[in-house]
Design a protein around this motif. Structure first.
Motif, short mmCIF file in Angstrom:
data_model
loop_
_atom_site.label_atom_id
_atom_site.label_comp_id
_atom_site.label_asym_id
_atom_site.label_seq_id
_atom_site.Cartn_x
_atom_site.Cartn_y
_atom_site.Cartn_z
N LEU A 134 19.89 26.78 41.96
CA LEU A 134 19.82 28.24 42.02
C LEU A 134 19.19 28.73 43.31
O LEU A 134 19.36 29.87 43.70
CB LEU A 134 19.04 28.78 40.81
N ALA A 135 18.43 27.88 43.96
CA ALA A 135 17.79 28.25 45.23
C ALA A 135 17.75 27.03 46.12
O ALA A 135 17.62 25.90 45.67
CB ALA A 135 16.38 28.79 45.00
N ALA A 136 17.92 27.26 47.44
CA ALA A 136 17.85 26.18 48.42
C ALA A 136 16.51 26.28 49.13
O ALA A 136 16.29 27.21 49.91
CB ALA A 136 19.00 26.30 49.42
N PHE A 137 15.59 25.38 48.84
CA PHE A 137 14.25 25.44 49.41
C PHE A 137 14.26 24.83 50.81
O PHE A 137 14.55 23.64 50.97
CB PHE A 137 13.26 24.68 48.52
N LYS A 138 13.96 25.66 51.82
CA LYS A 138 14.06 25.23 53.21
C LYS A 138 12.76 25.48 53.96
O LYS A 138 12.06 26.47 53.72
CB LYS A 138 15.19 25.99 53.93
N TYR A 139 12.45 24.55 54.89
CA TYR A 139 11.30 24.71 55.77
C TYR A 139 11.74 24.30 57.16
O TYR A 139 12.02 23.12 57.41
CB TYR A 139 10.13 23.84 55.30
N ARG A 140 11.89 25.29 58.06
CA ARG A 140 12.36 25.04 59.43
C ARG A 140 13.69 24.27 59.44
O ARG A 140 13.92 23.40 60.27
CB ARG A 140 11.32 24.28 60.24
N GLY A 141 14.54 24.57 58.49
CA GLY A 141 15.83 23.91 58.44
C GLY A 141 15.84 22.62 57.64
O GLY A 141 16.91 22.06 57.36
N PHE A 142 14.67 22.11 57.27
CA PHE A 142 14.58 20.92 56.45
C PHE A 142 14.64 21.31 54.97
O PHE A 142 14.15 22.36 54.58
CB PHE A 142 13.25 20.18 56.68
N ALA A 143 15.21 20.44 54.14
CA ALA A 143 15.09 20.61 52.71
C ALA A 143 13.63 20.36 52.33
O ALA A 143 13.07 19.31 52.64
CB ALA A 143 16.00 19.64 51.98
N PHE A 144 12.97 21.35 51.71
CA PHE A 144 11.53 21.26 51.47
C PHE A 144 11.17 20.04 50.62
O PHE A 144 10.15 19.39 50.85
CB PHE A 144 11.02 22.54 50.79
N GLU A 145 12.03 19.69 49.66
CA GLU A 145 11.72 18.55 48.80
C GLU A 145 11.77 17.22 49.56
O GLU A 145 11.24 16.20 49.09
CB GLU A 145 12.67 18.50 47.60
N ASP A 146 12.38 17.22 50.76
CA ASP A 146 12.43 16.00 51.58
C ASP A 146 11.18 15.81 52.43
O ASP A 146 10.94 14.71 52.94
CB ASP A 146 13.65 16.02 52.51
N VAL A 147 10.39 16.87 52.62
CA VAL A 147 9.25 16.78 53.55
C VAL A 147 7.92 17.17 52.92
O VAL A 147 6.89 17.16 53.61
CB VAL A 147 9.50 17.66 54.80
N ASN A 148 7.89 17.49 51.64
CA ASN A 148 6.65 18.02 51.04
C ASN A 148 5.81 16.95 50.33
O ASN A 148 4.88 17.28 49.62
CB ASN A 148 6.96 19.16 50.07
N LYS A 149 6.12 15.67 50.56
CA LYS A 149 5.33 14.60 49.96
C LYS A 149 4.76 13.71 51.05
O LYS A 149 5.47 13.27 51.95
CB LYS A 149 6.18 13.77 49.00
N ILE A 150 3.44 13.46 50.97
CA ILE A 150 2.76 12.59 51.93
C ILE A 150 1.99 11.56 51.11
O ILE A 150 0.94 11.87 50.53
CB ILE A 150 1.81 13.39 52.84
N GLY A 151 2.52 10.35 51.06
CA GLY A 151 1.90 9.34 50.21
C GLY A 151 1.90 9.80 48.76
O GLY A 151 2.95 10.14 48.20
N HIS A 152 0.72 9.82 48.15
CA HIS A 152 0.62 10.25 46.75
C HIS A 152 0.39 11.75 46.62
O HIS A 152 0.27 12.26 45.50
CB HIS A 152 -0.54 9.51 46.06
N ALA A 153 0.31 12.46 47.76
CA ALA A 153 0.00 13.91 47.74
C ALA A 153 1.27 14.74 47.89
O ALA A 153 2.25 14.32 48.50
CB ALA A 153 -0.98 14.25 48.86
#
Length: 275
Positions: A247-266
């Protein structure tokens, strides 16, 4: 080359910053060459003042907004240069942060140096850096710009406050003229602009009709408590989504947000902004 839009929302004590994420350059045979659609044009800078005692909490701190158009080499190097300074301030006199104008003047030192070096190398030193923050001394949301333009004698640097009356909008970058023409077709609300300019840039980038403006939408908003960056979460228009589409495309600077919003276990807890 870019588009940056800056306006004060009339219905709330808030200043919006919106840009595209495309970085481009003039091609060797003329025209425009796309470099990336994932460029960073709206950034944050933390200002922290203390009394010199590392065991005591900061006296004052605030998050400022930084945006730019023109030379990314000048802007991003100037931004990187000031970050460690602004987060390590010791106050002299009153227990408050410098004014937004003071920060802009400090930024101009680095803009001036990098612009001069680019000009000496035969490259255009054109750049505009925009700084927005909650001013400690006046308790007002203020915006300043540091511009570098080319003259026969070399780069000329100017530091000027951006006056933003309620509902007023400022456009910067190579896409400013086109955006201004499109904005003139939008019926302006009686009380002034709200999120209408954001909807306009979303629609414009979706068409991808300009070589120098495109990619994803970058969004930030400044309130009295400081600056917030957002990821873009535009809801799918009724009738446009296919079966199985989100229903929504989550984007951050052209990146898919779900691809860049995880850092290790955080997991990153950045706010999102929908239509």
């Amino acid at each position: 080359m870019t588009l940056v839009m800056l306006w004060r929302e009339a219905r709330a004590q808030r200043i919006w910053l919106v840009s595209d994420s495309r970085l481009s350059s003039l091609g060797p045979a003329g025209g425009v060459t796309r470099l990336t659609d994932h460029g960073a044009k709206i950034l944050e800078a933390r200002a922290v003042a203390d009394n010199g005692n590392p065991r005591e909490p900061p006296i004052r701190q605030s998050m400022l907004a930084f945006a730019y158009c023109g030379s990314s080499l000048i802007a991003l190097n100037a931004y990187a240069a000031v970050l460690p300074f602004w987060s390590r301030l010791n106050t002299i006199g009153e227990p408050r942060l410098p004014s937004i104008g003071d920060f802009a003047n400090h930024l101009s030192i680095f803009v001036n140096r990098y612009a001069g070096e680019l000009a000496a190398a035969g490259l255009p030193p054109t750049c505009t850096c925009i700084l927005v923050g909650s001013d400690d001394a006046s308790a007002q949301l203020r915006a300043w710009k540091v511009t570098s333009t080319s003259t026969p004698k070399g780069p000329e640097i100017k530091v000027v406050e951006i006056v933003l009356p309620s509902g007023h909008i400022e456009l910067f970058g190579s896409g400013a003229r086109h955006a201004g023409e499109q904005l003139a077709k939008v019926r302006r609300p009686t009380e002034g602009w709200g999120r209408e300019p954001l909807d306009l840039i979303r629609a414009s980038l979706g068409e991808d009709a300009q070589l120098d403006v495109g990619g994803g939408v970058q969004i930030g908003a400044l309130v009295q408590d400081g600056f917030d960056l957002y990821f873009d979460a535009p809801s799918a228009a009724v009738g446009s989504a296919r079966v199985g589409d989100p229903l929504a495309a989550f984007k951050y600077r052209g990146f898919a947000f779900e691809d860049v919003n995880k850092i290790g276990h955080a997991v990153v807890s950045l706010k999102g902004l929908s239509r």
